[in-house]
Design a protein around this motif. Structure first.
Motif, PDB file in Angstrom:
ATOM      1  N   GLY A  75     -12.469 -14.050  23.531  1.00 23.49           N
ATOM      2  CA  GLY A  75     -11.633 -14.710  22.536  1.00 23.49           C
ATOM      3  C   GLY A  75     -11.265 -16.144  22.842  1.00 23.49           C
ATOM      4  N   ARG A  76     -11.680 -16.639  23.998  1.00 21.73           N
ATOM      5  CA  ARG A  76     -11.361 -18.015  24.382  1.00 21.73           C
ATOM      6  C   ARG A  76     -12.222 -18.424  25.574  1.00 21.73           C
ATOM      7  NH1 ARG A  76      -5.401 -18.497  25.953  1.00 21.73           N
ATOM      8  NH2 ARG A  76      -6.049 -20.361  27.095  1.00 21.73           N
ATOM      9  N   LEU A  77     -12.161 -19.727  25.910  1.00 18.65           N
ATOM     10  CA  LEU A  77     -12.854 -20.233  27.100  1.00 18.65           C
ATOM     11  C   LEU A  77     -12.014 -21.369  27.673  1.00 18.65           C
ATOM     12  CD1 LEU A  77     -15.385 -20.128  28.906  1.00 18.65           C
ATOM     13  CD2 LEU A  77     -16.433 -21.822  27.375  1.00 18.65           C
ATOM     14  N   ASP A  78     -11.620 -21.225  28.935  1.00 20.01           N
ATOM     15  CA  ASP A  78     -10.760 -22.207  29.584  1.00 20.01           C
ATOM     16  C   ASP A  78     -11.476 -23.035  30.646  1.00 20.01           C
ATOM     17  OD1 ASP A  78      -7.760 -21.353  28.719  1.00 20.01           O
ATOM     18  OD2 ASP A  78      -9.037 -19.586  28.939  1.00 20.01           O
ATOM     19  N   ALA A  79     -12.572 -22.523  31.183  1.00 16.78           N
ATOM     20  CA  ALA A  79     -13.262 -23.254  32.251  1.00 16.78           C
ATOM     21  C   ALA A  79     -14.723 -22.848  32.307  1.00 16.78           C
ATOM     22  CB  ALA A  79     -12.611 -22.989  33.606  1.00 16.78           C
ATOM     23  N   VAL A  80     -15.546 -23.826  32.600  1.00 17.36           N
ATOM     24  CA  VAL A  80     -16.954 -23.591  32.885  1.00 17.36           C
ATOM     25  C   VAL A  80     -17.224 -24.105  34.291  1.00 17.36           C
ATOM     26  CG1 VAL A  80     -19.299 -24.341  32.390  1.00 17.36           C
ATOM     27  CG2 VAL A  80     -17.792 -23.677  30.514  1.00 17.36           C
TER      28      VAL A  80
END
Length: 239
Positions: A75-80
Motif C-alpha cells: 500500500g505504500r513505498l518509503d525507501a528503495v
C-alpha cells in the motif's frame, strides 16, 4: 502503518543484512532477486510479512513491475535500496579481457538498474517523502575495484546519486553508501585483498555486511541529508 522498503539484490550477503536490519527495526520489506526464486522465497518466509519478487533490475519493464507489486501488496513505498550489483575480478591492466558482453552486462545491472528503479519508484516515494539509497563502492571514489568496468559503473552510480538528489528533492532524498572490502561469500576467497585490508585499513579489521546495513539504516533516519556518499570501508579511502 509500517514503513515499506524495497531492497534489490536481497539474496546476497549485504542484501540479506540490510533486509534483516530493516525488518528488525519494524519495516515491511520486499526482497528482490533475479533467478533466485527458491532462496529468495525462503528468505521472505523467515521474515514475518516480507515478500519476494523475482525481477531483472536491468529491464525498465521489470523494474516497473517490481515497484508496482510492492506498492500493491503493502500500500505504500518509503525507501528503495538499490543493492543489486555484479562483479568479476579482471586485472586492470588486462584491457583485452573485458569483452563487450561483460561491459554491457555490468553497466546494465550496476548503473542502469538503479536508474530504472528510481524512475519506477519516484511517484510513490514522493508521496511518502521517502529515500533512495544506492549501494555503490569505494571503487567509485578511488581508482580500485575488481575490474575497470565495475569501478566505472560505481563511479557513474555515485554521480547518478547526486543528480537524482538535485532532481527529486525536496520530496525524495537520494544518498549512497560506498563499501570497501566487505567479507561476503562472493569476496571471501579474495585472499590477497583480505590480508591487505586487515593489515592496512585504519579500522584494522574486515568489513561485514552488517556494517553496511548499519549505515543504510542510519541514512534512512537522516531527514536533512541528501546527495551524500558515505564510505563504509574502515578508513581505506584514506590510504
Amino acid at each position: 502503518m509500517k514503513k515499506v522498503a524495497l531492497v534489490t539484490g536481497a539474496c546476497g550477503g549485504i542484501g540479506q543484512a540490510i533486509v534483516r536490519r530493516l525488518h528488525a527495526e519494524g519495516w515491511d520489506v520486499a526482497l528482490n532477486g533475479f533467478n533466485t526464486q527458491e532462496s529468495g522465497s525462503q528468505a521472505a518466509l523467515e521474515l514475518t510479512g516480507a515478500i519476494y519478487i523475482d525481477a531483472d533490475v536491468s529491464s525498465s519493464a521489470e523494474a516497473q513491475r517490481m515497484v508496482q507489486e510492492t506498492v500493491t501488496h503493502f500500500g505504500r513505498l518509503d525507501a528503495v535500496i538499490n543493492n543489486a550489483g555484479v562483479a568479476k575480478q579482471i586485472p586492470h591492466a588486462d584491457l583485452d579481457a573485458v569483452d563487450d558482453e561483460f561491459w554491457d552486462f555490468i553497466m546494465a545491472v550496476n548503473l542502469k538498474g538503479p536508474w530504472n528503479i528510481a524512475r519506477a519508484a519516484r511517484a510513490h516515494l514522493a508521496q511518502t517523502r521517502g529515500q533512495i539509497i544506492n549501494n555503490a563502492s569505494l571503487a567509485g571514489l578511488v581508482p580500485s575495484g575488481s575490474s575497470i568496468p565495475y569501478a566505472v559503473s560505481k563511479a557513474g552510480l555515485l554521480h547518478l546519486t547526486q543528480l537524482l538528489a538535485k532532481s527529486l528533492g525536496p520530496e525524495i532524498r537520494v544518498n549512497a553508501v560506498a563499501p570497501g572490502y566487505i567479507d561476503t561469500p562472493l569476496t571471501h576467497d579474495w585472499a590477497e585483498l583480505r590480508e591487505y585490508v586487515a593489515e592496512n585499513a585504519p579500522a584494522k579489521r574486515l568489513g561485514s555486511p552488517e556494517d553496511v546495513a548499519e549505515v543504510v539504516h542510519g541514512l534512512l533516519q537522516m531527514d536533512y541529508v541528501t546527495g551524500t556518499t558515505i564510505p563504509v570501508a574502515g578508513g581505506l579511502q584514506l590510504l
